[in-house]
Scaffold this motif. Structure first.
Motif, PDB file in Angstrom:
ATOM      1  N   ASP A   1       0.877  -1.171   0.000  1.00 20.96           N
ATOM      2  CA  ASP A   1       0.000   0.000   0.000  1.00 20.96           C
ATOM      3  C   ASP A   1       0.913   1.219   0.000  1.00 20.96           C
ATOM      4  OD1 ASP A   1      -1.690   2.139   0.535  1.00 20.96           O
ATOM      5  OD2 ASP A   1      -2.913   1.038   1.962  1.00 20.96           O
ATOM      6  N   PHE A   2       0.894   1.980  -1.089  1.00 20.31           N
ATOM      7  CA  PHE A   2       1.817   3.110  -1.215  1.00 20.31           C
ATOM      8  C   PHE A   2       1.654   4.136  -0.111  1.00 20.31           C
ATOM      9  CE2 PHE A   2       2.808   7.386  -2.952  1.00 20.31           C
ATOM     10  CZ  PHE A   2       4.180   7.231  -3.057  1.00 20.31           C
ATOM     11  N   ARG A   3       0.487   4.176   0.508  1.00 19.55           N
ATOM     12  CA  ARG A   3       0.272   5.168   1.559  1.00 19.55           C
ATOM     13  C   ARG A   3       1.230   4.981   2.737  1.00 19.55           C
ATOM     14  NH1 ARG A   3      -5.926   4.431   2.831  1.00 19.55           N
ATOM     15  NH2 ARG A   3      -5.208   2.260   2.630  1.00 19.55           N
ATOM     16  N   VAL A   4       1.731   3.764   2.910  1.00 22.91           N
ATOM     17  CA  VAL A   4       2.680   3.535   4.009  1.00 22.91           C
ATOM     18  C   VAL A   4       3.992   4.261   3.748  1.00 22.91           C
ATOM     19  CG1 VAL A   4       3.898   1.804   5.366  1.00 22.91           C
ATOM     20  CG2 VAL A   4       1.567   1.336   4.584  1.00 22.91           C
ATOM     21  N   PRO A   5       4.718   3.964   2.658  1.00 27.08           N
ATOM     22  CA  PRO A   5       5.949   4.725   2.420  1.00 27.08           C
ATOM     23  C   PRO A   5       5.697   6.197   2.111  1.00 27.08           C
ATOM     24  CG  PRO A   5       5.467   3.297   0.553  1.00 27.08           C
ATOM     25  CD  PRO A   5       4.525   2.893   1.659  1.00 27.08           C
ATOM     26  N   GLN A   6       4.522   6.510   1.593  1.00 29.74           N
ATOM     27  CA  GLN A   6       4.219   7.912   1.293  1.00 29.74           C
ATOM     28  C   GLN A   6       4.284   8.773   2.556  1.00 29.74           C
ATOM     29  OE1 GLN A   6       0.192   8.814  -0.030  1.00 29.74           O
ATOM     30  NE2 GLN A   6       0.985  10.321  -1.465  1.00 29.74           N
TER      31      GLN A   6
ATOM     32  N   LEU B   1      11.447   2.058  -4.544  1.00 25.63           N
ATOM     33  CA  LEU B   1      10.158   1.392  -4.700  1.00 25.63           C
ATOM     34  C   LEU B   1       9.928   0.978  -6.152  1.00 25.63           C
ATOM     35  CD1 LEU B   1       7.972   3.703  -2.420  1.00 25.63           C
ATOM     36  CD2 LEU B   1       8.563   1.329  -1.953  1.00 25.63           C
ATOM     37  N   MET B   2      10.261   1.862  -7.070  1.00 26.85           N
ATOM     38  CA  MET B   2      10.054   1.554  -8.482  1.00 26.85           C
ATOM     39  C   MET B   2      10.965   0.426  -8.948  1.00 26.85           C
ATOM     40  SD  MET B   2       9.266   5.237 -10.304  1.00 26.85           S
ATOM     41  CE  MET B   2       8.581   4.471 -11.760  1.00 26.85           C
ATOM     42  N   GLU B   3      12.193   0.411  -8.429  1.00 24.98           N
ATOM     43  CA  GLU B   3      13.113  -0.674  -8.789  1.00 24.98           C
ATOM     44  C   GLU B   3      12.607  -2.027  -8.305  1.00 24.98           C
ATOM     45  OE1 GLU B   3      16.858   0.453  -7.177  1.00 24.98           O
ATOM     46  OE2 GLU B   3      17.183   2.093  -8.622  1.00 24.98           O
ATOM     47  N   LYS B   4      11.854  -2.005  -7.222  1.00 23.12           N
ATOM     48  CA  LYS B   4      11.283  -3.244  -6.683  1.00 23.12           C
ATOM     49  C   LYS B   4       9.947  -3.589  -7.347  1.00 23.12           C
ATOM     50  CE  LYS B   4      13.417  -2.683  -2.102  1.00 23.12           C
ATOM     51  NZ  LYS B   4      13.171  -2.360  -0.675  1.00 23.12           N
ATOM     52  N   GLY B   5       9.566  -2.783  -8.345  1.00 18.52           N
ATOM     53  CA  GLY B   5       8.319  -3.047  -9.051  1.00 18.52           C
ATOM     54  C   GLY B   5       7.085  -2.589  -8.302  1.00 18.52           C
TER      55      GLY B   5
END
Length: 398
Positions: A254-259, A281-285
């Motif tokens: 859930d992107f809201r966590v790292p966001q 994050l993008m490198e990890k897909g």
């Protein structure tokens, strides 16, 4: 079904129907339904349901008129009705009227419940009347029929925090924690948030440890709450540790966590760390958002680091085709970046960037200005650019 005679509703079922009608169609429709009921179906349940419809839509005059009718009918015998009126006054900002309703309850021998006391405590707290709040709170604690819950102590603690009474707040929070169900993640999250608002890093970390042990498994909501608290405390290194725990938790992404951490970085001006986290994050897909890249880009523009800003905004534009995002950059910020692109970027980069940008915002003279400057610097013919300007009805560059 009831109208067609398939089955006959009981008063309780009519009350449920009334409540649903009020939620979906509003109090006017609920009122019409109530007026069409048989007299034997107009009892405490249906009267109470209609009152709740009025209260929900903050209809003060109708609520009070209906309450008077309920009193005449002898239908005001439970805390629920009085609680509705206290909620009404709370929702319309007439907090000073709430204590009077609690007093009326007691005069009429209707015992207040936990919610009654908590609404009244809140009415004093929002007015910064700690003396009045403490008086009601002590009365509540002294009632043998009342089982004190963690939420009431948390409400009191919150007002102490707002008024800067740290010792009293800490005492209330300890009592709240003692009454917390071991597996109540929401309760732990709320107390952690209150400790954070007091600036108590030690208590935040301690209670997080207790929550992880008690709840066995923390879900994304719990991690977000903890990260928000650490960011509020400017404890970004601790936030990174918690985020690492989240990554190893097995929870769904859930992107809201790292966001939450990215927002912490950008607020502190740590744009490089925000960008690095987004890239990781993008490198990890993993999915990121155009808005988060845009925020970092805006920060770089403000720092004068235009090359980095350009890179981040290109990523945002690439993501925008998937998310229907529109940039929220200020005019000055975007104009500054376009001006830099015209002065420093290649014609190819300018064409690609403007081509993507015009997909999400209307084309403007600043885009063409960047293109023309890039073309002129490279000695390229500008007639094609001027023709497009004309087609787009961009009259000039001044």
């Amino acid at each position: 079904m009831n109208q067609k005679g398939v089955c006959i509703f009981s008063p309780v079922e009519h009350a449920v129907q009334l409540d649903l009608i009020g939620k979906v169609r509003g109090f006017d429709s609920a009122e019409e339904y109530f007026n069409n009921l048989r007299d034997e179906d107009k009892n405490i349940k249906t009267y109470g349901a209609l009152l709740n419809c009025y209260v929900r839509q903050r209809q003060v005059d109708k609520s009070l008129a209906h309450l008077r009718k309920m009193k005449e009918m002898g239908f005001v015998s439970s805390p629920l009705t009085y609680n509705d009126i206290m909620c009404l006054y709370t929702n319309v900002g007439q907090h000073e009227k709430v204590p009077g309703v609690l007093a009326e309850m007691k005069e009429n021998n209707v015992p207040p419940d936990n919610f009654s006391y908590r609404i009244c405590i809140n009415s004093y707290g929002v007015r910064s009347d700690l003396e009045g709040m403490e008086k009601v709170f002590k009365e509540m604690e002294s009632q043998p029929r009342i089982v004190m819950d963690w939420n009431t102590y948390a409400v009191v603690a919150n007002f102490y925090v707002k008024e800067g009474q740290t010792d009293k707040a800490m005492n209330a929070l300890k009592k709240s924690e003692e009454r917390l169900d071991n597996k109540d993640g929401l309760g732990y999250n709320h107390l952690i948030s209150l400790y954070a608002s007091m600036g108590s890093k030690g208590e935040v970390l301690r209670l997080w440890g207790v929550e992880k042990s008690a709840c066995k498994r923390c879900i994304n909501r719990d991690y977000m709450g903890m990260l928000v608290s650490l960011v509020r405390l400017d404890e970004l290194n601790e936030a990174e540790k918690v985020m690492e725990e989240w990554e190893l938790s097995g929870n769904c992404y859930d992107f809201r966590v790292p966001q939450t951490v990215i927002t912490g970085y950008t607020v502190k001006g740590l744009y490089e760390r925000a960008e690095a986290l987004l890239e990781d994050l993008m490198e990890k897909g993993k999915a990121t958002t155009a808005r988060s890249w845009e925020t970092v880009a805006a920060g770089y523009v403000n720092k004068g680091e235009m090359k980095k800003a350009f890179k981040c905004l290109k990523v945002a534009l690439r993501l925008s085709s998937e998310k229907r995002w529109k940039p929220n950059l200020g005019v000055v910020t975007l104009t500054t970046l376009l001006s830099w692109l015209g002065d420093e970027g290649s014609a190819e980069d300018a064409e690609a960037f403007v081509g993507e940008l015009r997909k999400v915002i209307p084309v403007n003279k600043h885009m063409y200005h960047a293109l023309l400057k890039a073309y002129v610097r490279e000695g390229k013919e500008v007639n094609s650019v001027l023709d497009r300007m004309k087609a787009d009805k961009i009259d000039g560059l001044c």
